[in-house]
Every structure is written in structure tokens, then in C-alpha cells.
Motif scaffolding. Structure first.
Motif, PDB file in Angstrom:
ATOM      1  N   PHE A  36       0.831  -1.206   0.000  1.00 14.69           N
ATOM      2  CA  PHE A  36       0.000   0.000   0.000  1.00 14.69           C
ATOM      3  C   PHE A  36       0.865   1.255   0.000  1.00 14.69           C
ATOM      4  CE2 PHE A  36      -3.720  -2.551   1.399  1.00 14.69           C
ATOM      5  CZ  PHE A  36      -4.665  -2.006   0.539  1.00 14.69           C
ATOM      6  N   LEU A  37       1.900   1.253   0.805  1.00 19.94           N
ATOM      7  CA  LEU A  37       2.799   2.406   0.882  1.00 19.94           C
ATOM      8  C   LEU A  37       3.470   2.653  -0.459  1.00 19.94           C
ATOM      9  CD1 LEU A  37       4.167   4.550   2.703  1.00 19.94           C
ATOM     10  CD2 LEU A  37       5.934   2.838   3.206  1.00 19.94           C
ATOM     11  N   GLY A  38       3.961   1.587  -1.086  1.00 20.80           N
ATOM     12  CA  GLY A  38       4.629   1.721  -2.377  1.00 20.80           C
ATOM     13  C   GLY A  38       3.690   2.069  -3.511  1.00 20.80           C
ATOM     14  N   SER A  39       2.381   1.806  -3.323  1.00 21.31           N
ATOM     15  CA  SER A  39       1.399   2.054  -4.376  1.00 21.31           C
ATOM     16  C   SER A  39       0.736   3.426  -4.275  1.00 21.31           C
ATOM     17  CB  SER A  39       0.307   0.973  -4.342  1.00 21.31           C
ATOM     18  OG  SER A  39       0.860  -0.310  -4.531  1.00 21.31           O
ATOM     19  N   LEU A  40       1.026   4.176  -3.219  1.00 22.11           N
ATOM     20  CA  LEU A  40       0.361   5.461  -2.994  1.00 22.11           C
ATOM     21  C   LEU A  40       0.472   6.435  -4.167  1.00 22.11           C
ATOM     22  CD1 LEU A  40       1.027   6.191   0.792  1.00 22.11           C
ATOM     23  CD2 LEU A  40      -1.139   5.597  -0.312  1.00 22.11           C
ATOM     24  N   PRO A  41       1.631   6.500  -4.852  1.00 19.90           N
ATOM     25  CA  PRO A  41       1.687   7.409  -6.017  1.00 19.90           C
ATOM     26  C   PRO A  41       0.875   6.925  -7.219  1.00 19.90           C
ATOM     27  CG  PRO A  41       3.884   6.997  -5.114  1.00 19.90           C
ATOM     28  CD  PRO A  41       2.958   5.999  -4.499  1.00 19.90           C
ATOM     29  N   VAL A  42       0.245   5.761  -7.121  1.00 20.06           N
ATOM     30  CA  VAL A  42      -0.594   5.131  -8.158  1.00 20.06           C
ATOM     31  C   VAL A  42       0.248   4.648  -9.342  1.00 20.06           C
ATOM     32  CG1 VAL A  42      -2.569   5.389  -9.719  1.00 20.06           C
ATOM     33  CG2 VAL A  42      -2.606   6.506  -7.481  1.00 20.06           C
ATOM     34  N   LEU A  43       1.084   5.505  -9.891  1.00 17.80           N
ATOM     35  CA  LEU A  43       1.934   5.103 -11.018  1.00 17.80           C
ATOM     36  C   LEU A  43       2.897   3.988 -10.631  1.00 17.80           C
ATOM     37  CD1 LEU A  43       2.857   8.522 -12.709  1.00 17.80           C
ATOM     38  CD2 LEU A  43       1.387   6.734 -13.640  1.00 17.80           C
ATOM     39  N   SER A  48       5.504  -1.763  -7.090  1.00 15.67           N
ATOM     40  CA  SER A  48       5.155  -2.213  -5.747  1.00 15.67           C
ATOM     41  C   SER A  48       4.670  -3.661  -5.759  1.00 15.67           C
ATOM     42  CB  SER A  48       4.080  -1.295  -5.157  1.00 15.67           C
ATOM     43  OG  SER A  48       3.857  -1.574  -3.796  1.00 15.67           O
ATOM     44  N   SER A  49       3.912  -4.025  -6.790  1.00 12.97           N
ATOM     45  CA  SER A  49       3.416  -5.398  -6.910  1.00 12.97           C
ATOM     46  C   SER A  49       4.565  -6.379  -7.163  1.00 12.97           C
ATOM     47  CB  SER A  49       2.391  -5.488  -8.046  1.00 12.97           C
ATOM     48  OG  SER A  49       1.282  -4.653  -7.792  1.00 12.97           O
ATOM     49  N   ALA A  50       5.518  -5.957  -8.005  1.00 14.93           N
ATOM     50  CA  ALA A  50       6.686  -6.798  -8.264  1.00 14.93           C
ATOM     51  C   ALA A  50       7.505  -6.980  -6.986  1.00 14.93           C
ATOM     52  CB  ALA A  50       7.550  -6.180  -9.361  1.00 14.93           C
ATOM     53  N   ALA A  51       7.660  -5.905  -6.217  1.00 18.43           N
ATOM     54  CA  ALA A  51       8.416  -5.970  -4.962  1.00 18.43           C
ATOM     55  C   ALA A  51       7.705  -6.855  -3.943  1.00 18.43           C
ATOM     56  CB  ALA A  51       8.601  -4.565  -4.398  1.00 18.43           C
ATOM     57  N   LEU A  52       6.380  -6.778  -3.911  1.00 19.75           N
ATOM     58  CA  LEU A  52       5.604  -7.615  -2.994  1.00 19.75           C
ATOM     59  C   LEU A  52       5.809  -9.087  -3.315  1.00 19.75           C
ATOM     60  CD1 LEU A  52       3.418  -8.154  -0.854  1.00 19.75           C
ATOM     61  CD2 LEU A  52       1.689  -7.692  -2.607  1.00 19.75           C
ATOM     62  N   TYR A  53       5.737  -9.440  -4.588  1.00 23.63           N
ATOM     63  CA  TYR A  53       5.893 -10.842  -4.966  1.00 23.63           C
ATOM     64  C   TYR A  53       7.315 -11.338  -4.681  1.00 23.63           C
ATOM     65  CZ  TYR A  53       5.657 -15.217  -7.464  1.00 23.63           C
ATOM     66  OH  TYR A  53       5.696 -16.559  -7.754  1.00 23.63           O
ATOM     67  N   HIS A  54       8.299 -10.530  -5.082  1.00 25.77           N
ATOM     68  CA  HIS A  54       9.703 -10.907  -4.866  1.00 25.77           C
ATOM     69  C   HIS A  54       9.978 -11.150  -3.388  1.00 25.77           C
ATOM     70  CE1 HIS A  54      14.098 -10.685  -4.867  1.00 25.77           C
ATOM     71  NE2 HIS A  54      13.985  -9.765  -3.939  1.00 25.77           N
ATOM     72  N   THR A  55       9.540 -10.233  -2.535  1.00 21.84           N
ATOM     73  CA  THR A  55       9.806 -10.342  -1.098  1.00 21.84           C
ATOM     74  C   THR A  55       9.036 -11.485  -0.474  1.00 21.84           C
ATOM     75  OG1 THR A  55      10.054  -7.929  -1.094  1.00 21.84           O
ATOM     76  CG2 THR A  55       9.942  -9.013   1.043  1.00 21.84           C
ATOM     77  N   MET A  56       7.815 -11.720  -0.942  1.00 25.38           N
ATOM     78  CA  MET A  56       7.009 -12.821  -0.415  1.00 25.38           C
ATOM     79  C   MET A  56       7.700 -14.156  -0.645  1.00 25.38           C
ATOM     80  SD  MET A  56       4.170 -13.466   1.204  1.00 25.38           S
ATOM     81  CE  MET A  56       3.149 -12.008   0.931  1.00 25.38           C
ATOM     82  N   VAL A  57       8.202 -14.355  -1.854  1.00 23.00           N
ATOM     83  CA  VAL A  57       8.848 -15.629  -2.184  1.00 23.00           C
ATOM     84  C   VAL A  57      10.187 -15.766  -1.470  1.00 23.00           C
ATOM     85  CG1 VAL A  57       9.873 -16.983  -4.053  1.00 23.00           C
ATOM     86  CG2 VAL A  57       7.681 -15.836  -4.406  1.00 23.00           C
ATOM     87  N   LYS A  58      11.001 -14.706  -1.498  1.00 21.89           N
ATOM     88  CA  LYS A  58      12.347 -14.796  -0.939  1.00 21.89           C
ATOM     89  C   LYS A  58      12.350 -14.834   0.588  1.00 21.89           C
ATOM     90  CE  LYS A  58      16.957 -12.786  -1.138  1.00 21.89           C
ATOM     91  NZ  LYS A  58      17.839 -11.762  -1.743  1.00 21.89           N
ATOM     92  N   VAL A  83       6.598   1.074 -13.783  1.00 21.11           N
ATOM     93  CA  VAL A  83       5.743   2.203 -14.153  1.00 21.11           C
ATOM     94  C   VAL A  83       5.252   2.047 -15.589  1.00 21.11           C
ATOM     95  CG1 VAL A  83       5.714   4.690 -14.611  1.00 21.11           C
ATOM     96  CG2 VAL A  83       6.753   3.828 -12.507  1.00 21.11           C
ATOM     97  N   ILE A  84       6.158   1.687 -16.485  1.00 20.90           N
ATOM     98  CA  ILE A  84       5.797   1.528 -17.901  1.00 20.90           C
ATOM     99  C   ILE A  84       4.733   0.446 -18.072  1.00 20.90           C
ATOM    100  CG2 ILE A  84       6.631   0.807 -20.180  1.00 20.90           C
ATOM    101  CD1 ILE A  84       9.352   2.048 -19.400  1.00 20.90           C
ATOM    102  N   LEU A  85       4.971  -0.710 -17.467  1.00 18.71           N
ATOM    103  CA  LEU A  85       4.040  -1.835 -17.616  1.00 18.71           C
ATOM    104  C   LEU A  85       2.692  -1.541 -16.965  1.00 18.71           C
ATOM    105  CD1 LEU A  85       6.523  -4.770 -16.964  1.00 18.71           C
ATOM    106  CD2 LEU A  85       5.475  -4.153 -19.145  1.00 18.71           C
ATOM    107  N   TRP A  86       2.715  -0.895 -15.797  1.00 15.28           N
ATOM    108  CA  TRP A  86       1.463  -0.561 -15.134  1.00 15.28           C
ATOM    109  C   TRP A  86       0.648   0.427 -15.958  1.00 15.28           C
ATOM    110  CZ3 TRP A  86      -2.341  -1.749 -12.247  1.00 15.28           C
ATOM    111  CH2 TRP A  86      -3.195  -0.765 -11.737  1.00 15.28           C
ATOM    112  N   VAL A  87       1.306   1.434 -16.524  1.00 15.13           N
ATOM    113  CA  VAL A  87       0.601   2.419 -17.346  1.00 15.13           C
ATOM    114  C   VAL A  87      -0.024   1.741 -18.563  1.00 15.13           C
ATOM    115  CG1 VAL A  87       0.911   4.426 -18.856  1.00 15.13           C
ATOM    116  CG2 VAL A  87       1.939   4.412 -16.575  1.00 15.13           C
TER     117      VAL A  87
END
Length: 212
Positions: A36-43, A48-58, A83-87
């Protein structure tokens, strides 16, 4: 009998299985709040989603590293592509929703219904692609174009996994619909469950070299 009592005490003792389970649950929830914190800027939702998945697995699945350190390291590492992929995904999804809205107001009959269904299916496909896209971003050292291509391929190639991911999303969505405040607590557990399915797919396409 003595050994049994000792084993039961160890379950609730420091370092026991109960304490370890509580620690893991706390880390899973904490990761959701970091998302949520990483997603606040929306862009930055993609990064943030990639970081969540990476950290969850590792950190959670493999017990390697500290969640805050790994999360922000992955977040910064994948920020530009995220940012590019999310946009791209958000813009395509928005365009489909706008088309559906226009068709529902301006057309009637079977032709309009046909195109509404087509655009709705595209929206579903984009959501399915996103389920693979950002975990793939966290794992593979690829260009944005290749990440999109491999994610589109995975949606169809591993259709059973895609259905399982949608089942998780539907269940989580039903919980949030019933209890709106749950939205602050579900991102971590949701990704924890989805990673069990996604890891089986991602490992099959893991390049010989990886950034992570």
C-alpha cells in the motif's frame, strides 16, 4: 510422556512452531502494508506489486533476508519498468471499460452486445495477464516487450493455473465486498496463496541469468 510434554512446550516456546507461525503471519501482513505504501503514487503500483511478490517468495517462502530491505530494493530495481508496464495495463483496461460504457449507452441489439462481450473478455484477459506480468518482472531480466509477451503466453499455456488465480481473486474480492476494511489486510495473504501457483510456472521459464 516426558518427551511429549517437552515437545508440546516447545511449540509455544521461543522459536517454537506457534511463535514462528505468528512471526510469518505478521510479516505477511506487514508486506501488504508495504505494498500500500509503495502504491500510494498510483503510477508505482506495478513496481510495488513486483516488490511484494519478490519479497514474499524470498523472505516468507524461503526465509532469506529482511522484508523491508528486500521490498524496497526490489521496488527501486523494478521502478522504471514497473511504471511503464502498469501504465500500459491500466490504459488498456481503461480503454476497454470506456468502450463498454459507450456501447451500453449508444447501441442496442446483438451487434452491440457482441462487442460488449468482446471488450469484457479483453478486460478479463488483461487482469489474467497482470497476474503473471508483475511476478515475472520481479523474477526475469527482460525488456518490457518480452515480459508482456511471456505473460500473455502464460495466461493461455497454463490455463489451469490461470483459473486457480482467478478463484483466489474472486474469493478475496468477495471478502472485501462483504468487509471493505479487509482491503488493508488481504494483499499479503492473497499473494502468499497465489505464489504457490505462480512459482510452478515461473520456474519453468526461468532464464539462465536473473537480476534477482
Amino acid at each position: 510422556m516426558v518427551k511429549k510434554e517437552k515437545r508440546e512446550k516447545n511449540i509455544f516456546g521461543f522459536g517454537g512452531s506457534f511463535v514462528s507461525a505468528c512471526d510469518k503471519l505478521f510479516d505477511i501482513m506487514a508486506l501488504g502494508f508495504l505494498w500500500f505504501l509503495g502504491s500510494l503514487p498510483v503510477l508505482t503500483i506495478g513496481a510495488s506489486s513486483a516488490a511484494l511478490y519478490h519479497t514474499m517468495v524470498k523472505c516468507i517462502k524461503h526465509n532469506d533476508g529482511y522484508i523491508s530491505k528486500e521490498f524496497f530494493h526490489s521496488f527501486l530495481l523494478n521502478l522504471r519498468q514497473g511504471v511503464i508496464l502498469w501504465v500500459l495495463v491500466a490504459a488498456a483496461t481503461l480503454a476497454m471499460h470506456l468502450n463498454i460504457g459507450i456501447l451500453m449507452k449508444e447501441t442496442d441489439g446483438y451487434v452491440g452486445l457482441f462487442f460488449i462481450c468482446v471488450y469484457a473478455l479483453v478486460c478479463v484477459y488483461l487482469l489474467a495477464m497482470a497476474c503473471y506480468l508483475f511476478p515475472a518482472l520481479s523474477r526475469y531480466d527482460m525488456s518490457c516487450g518480452w515480459l508482456v509477451k511471456i505473460s500473455m503466453y502464460m495466461v493461455v499455456r497454463y490455463f489451469g493455473t490461470t483459473l486457480a488465480l482467478f478463484l483466489v481473486l474472486i474469493c478475496i474480492g468477495a471478502i472485501v465486498w462483504k468487509f471493505p476494511m479487509a482491503m488493508f489486510f488481504v494483499p499479503g495473504p492473497m499473494v502468499f496463496i497465489m505464489s504457490d501457483f505462480l512459482e510452478r510456472v515461473l520456474k519453468k521459464h526461468e532464464p539462465s541469468t536473473s537480476l534477482h
